[in-house]
Design a protein around this motif. Structure first.
Motif, PDB file in Angstrom:
ATOM      1  N   SER A 220      63.635  54.017  19.527  1.00 63.41           N
ATOM      2  CA  SER A 220      64.314  54.952  20.425  1.00 63.41           C
ATOM      3  C   SER A 220      65.787  55.124  20.074  1.00 63.41           C
ATOM      4  O   SER A 220      66.412  56.122  20.479  1.00 63.41           O
ATOM      5  CB  SER A 220      64.187  54.486  21.881  1.00 63.41           C
ATOM      6  OG  SER A 220      64.800  53.224  22.062  1.00 63.41           O
ATOM      7  N   ASP A 221      66.361  54.172  19.321  1.00 69.01           N
ATOM      8  CA  ASP A 221      67.759  54.306  18.900  1.00 69.01           C
ATOM      9  C   ASP A 221      67.966  55.565  18.065  1.00 69.01           C
ATOM     10  O   ASP A 221      69.049  56.148  18.062  1.00 69.01           O
ATOM     11  CB  ASP A 221      68.199  53.084  18.093  1.00 69.01           C
ATOM     12  CG  ASP A 221      68.272  51.817  18.920  1.00 69.01           C
ATOM     13  OD1 ASP A 221      68.539  51.923  20.138  1.00 69.01           O
ATOM     14  OD2 ASP A 221      68.063  50.735  18.354  1.00 69.01           O
TER      15      ASP A 221
ATOM     16  N   TRP B 227      69.385  59.263  19.167  1.00 65.94           N
ATOM     17  CA  TRP B 227      70.805  59.665  19.158  1.00 65.94           C
ATOM     18  C   TRP B 227      71.076  60.685  18.058  1.00 65.94           C
ATOM     19  O   TRP B 227      72.021  61.469  18.145  1.00 65.94           O
ATOM     20  CB  TRP B 227      71.662  58.411  18.968  1.00 65.94           C
ATOM     21  CG  TRP B 227      73.137  58.673  18.908  1.00 65.94           C
ATOM     22  CD1 TRP B 227      73.985  58.930  19.940  1.00 65.94           C
ATOM     23  CD2 TRP B 227      73.952  58.698  17.719  1.00 65.94           C
ATOM     24  NE1 TRP B 227      75.272  59.107  19.485  1.00 65.94           N
ATOM     25  CE2 TRP B 227      75.280  58.965  18.128  1.00 65.94           C
ATOM     26  CE3 TRP B 227      73.685  58.514  16.366  1.00 65.94           C
ATOM     27  CZ2 TRP B 227      76.331  59.063  17.224  1.00 65.94           C
ATOM     28  CZ3 TRP B 227      74.731  58.604  15.463  1.00 65.94           C
ATOM     29  CH2 TRP B 227      76.037  58.876  15.893  1.00 65.94           C
ATOM     30  N   LEU B 228      70.236  60.698  17.041  1.00 65.36           N
ATOM     31  CA  LEU B 228      70.405  61.610  15.912  1.00 65.36           C
ATOM     32  C   LEU B 228      69.704  62.933  16.192  1.00 65.36           C
ATOM     33  O   LEU B 228      68.503  62.946  16.494  1.00 65.36           O
ATOM     34  CB  LEU B 228      69.820  61.001  14.637  1.00 65.36           C
ATOM     35  CG  LEU B 228      70.403  59.677  14.161  1.00 65.36           C
ATOM     36  CD1 LEU B 228      69.508  59.067  13.081  1.00 65.36           C
ATOM     37  CD2 LEU B 228      71.815  59.889  13.612  1.00 65.36           C
TER      38      LEU B 228
ATOM     39  N   HIS C  33      66.469  63.231  14.200  1.00 71.65           N
ATOM     40  CA  HIS C  33      65.683  61.985  14.226  1.00 71.65           C
ATOM     41  C   HIS C  33      64.248  62.180  13.727  1.00 71.65           C
ATOM     42  O   HIS C  33      63.653  61.269  13.149  1.00 71.65           O
ATOM     43  CB  HIS C  33      65.678  61.385  15.631  1.00 71.65           C
ATOM     44  CG  HIS C  33      65.101  62.290  16.682  1.00 71.65           C
ATOM     45  ND1 HIS C  33      63.765  62.370  16.944  1.00 71.65           N
ATOM     46  CD2 HIS C  33      65.711  63.162  17.533  1.00 71.65           C
ATOM     47  CE1 HIS C  33      63.554  63.246  17.913  1.00 71.65           C
ATOM     48  NE2 HIS C  33      64.721  63.742  18.296  1.00 71.65           N
TER      49      HIS C  33
ATOM     50  N   LEU D 282      71.106  55.241  10.455  1.00 69.42           N
ATOM     51  CA  LEU D 282      71.738  55.291  11.770  1.00 69.42           C
ATOM     52  C   LEU D 282      73.150  54.725  11.721  1.00 69.42           C
ATOM     53  O   LEU D 282      74.098  55.344  12.233  1.00 69.42           O
ATOM     54  CB  LEU D 282      70.889  54.518  12.778  1.00 69.42           C
ATOM     55  CG  LEU D 282      71.424  54.437  14.207  1.00 69.42           C
ATOM     56  CD1 LEU D 282      71.580  55.823  14.809  1.00 69.42           C
ATOM     57  CD2 LEU D 282      70.490  53.573  15.071  1.00 69.42           C
TER      58      LEU D 282
ATOM     59  N   ILE E 295      76.673  56.725  12.435  1.00 72.08           N
ATOM     60  CA  ILE E 295      77.637  56.273  13.455  1.00 72.08           C
ATOM     61  C   ILE E 295      79.026  56.173  12.834  1.00 72.08           C
ATOM     62  O   ILE E 295      80.024  56.625  13.415  1.00 72.08           O
ATOM     63  CB  ILE E 295      77.201  54.919  14.051  1.00 72.08           C
ATOM     64  CG1 ILE E 295      75.904  55.067  14.836  1.00 72.08           C
ATOM     65  CG2 ILE E 295      78.305  54.342  14.942  1.00 72.08           C
ATOM     66  CD1 ILE E 295      75.299  53.753  15.302  1.00 72.08           C
TER      67      ILE E 295
ATOM     68  N   VAL F  30      76.920  65.086  14.622  1.00 77.91           N
ATOM     69  CA  VAL F  30      76.383  64.150  13.638  1.00 77.91           C
ATOM     70  C   VAL F  30      76.002  64.925  12.377  1.00 77.91           C
ATOM     71  O   VAL F  30      75.283  65.930  12.470  1.00 77.91           O
ATOM     72  CB  VAL F  30      75.143  63.425  14.180  1.00 77.91           C
ATOM     73  CG1 VAL F  30      74.588  62.452  13.138  1.00 77.91           C
ATOM     74  CG2 VAL F  30      75.467  62.713  15.480  1.00 77.91           C
TER      75      VAL F  30
END
Length: 207
Positions: free
Chosen positions: A24-25, A28-29, A32, A47, A51, A65
């Motif tokens: 699930s991290d 953020w992208l 993804h 990732l 960041i 991003v």
């Protein structure tokens, strides 16, 4: 995923803990979905790199991003150039208004340096690296890393540049390197830093 952010010399550094990563991290992208079928190592490195890139872009008032280009390169905002690199559990990024390339590497063990020598450098370069002030494994790692940084910065306008013998180290000391690029009739300077006892980083930043 747990991360720790630091900044040095306009370089954004992210140290990350892969064991804390969950799928699930990646949400953020914005892109993804393009990473959904990649392995965990690729996902965590990507990732962390993005960041770091977002931290670097903030200095220019940008918040988005960077996406992924056709050749897997980061897509930077118009008018900006950037570079991302990762090694182990560390990712770094740098953004500039002029071409920039960075690369982070673990110092080659001596047996690996001896094996890779002729792939990375010409005979003249190897003679210079062996005779220079730095231990040969460190010197060869820096030559490898410097060429990676250089090609990241220049591959856009010069897509045929990319073989390790397209650029040659002509000078190396405790902080800087000079490389000749015969096909472009250019000589360029790079900086290098020891991030950790066994990890180095090189930077090419076009003035």
């Amino acid at each position: 995923m747990l991360t720790h952010h630091t900044t040095f010399n306009a370089i954004e550094r992210i140290d990350f803990a892969p064991d804390t990563f969950t799928p699930s991290d990646l949400l953020w992208l914005p892109h993804h979905a393009q990473l959904a079928h990649c392995g965990k190592k690729r996902q965590t490195e990507h990732l962390a790199g993005r960041i770091a890139a977002v931290h670097a872009l903030r200095a220019f008032g940008e918040k988005n991003v960077p996406g992924i280009g056709e050749n897997r390169q980061p897509l930077w905002p118009n008018g900006l150039f950037g570079s991302i690199s990762h090694c182990g559990h560390t990712a770094v990024a740098m953004v500039s208004s002029t071409p920039v390339g960075i690369d982070i590497e673990a110092i080659f063990p001596l047996p690996l340096a001896q094996t890779l020598g002729h792939q990375v450098a010409t005979e003249d370069e190897l003679s210079l690296l062996h005779a220079g002030p730095l231990p040969f494994p460190l010197a060869l790692t820096l030559a490898f890393s410097a060429k990676e940084s250089l090609y990241k910065a220049l591959s856009g306008p010069h897509p045929t540049l990319g073989h390790f013998h397209d650029a040659s180290v002509v000078h190396l000391n405790d902080h800087t390197m000079t490389l000749a690029i015969p096909v472009l009739s250019r000589t360029v300077s790079l900086r290098w830093f020891a991030l950790e006892p066994q990890k180095v980083l090189t930077i090419y930043h076009q003035a």
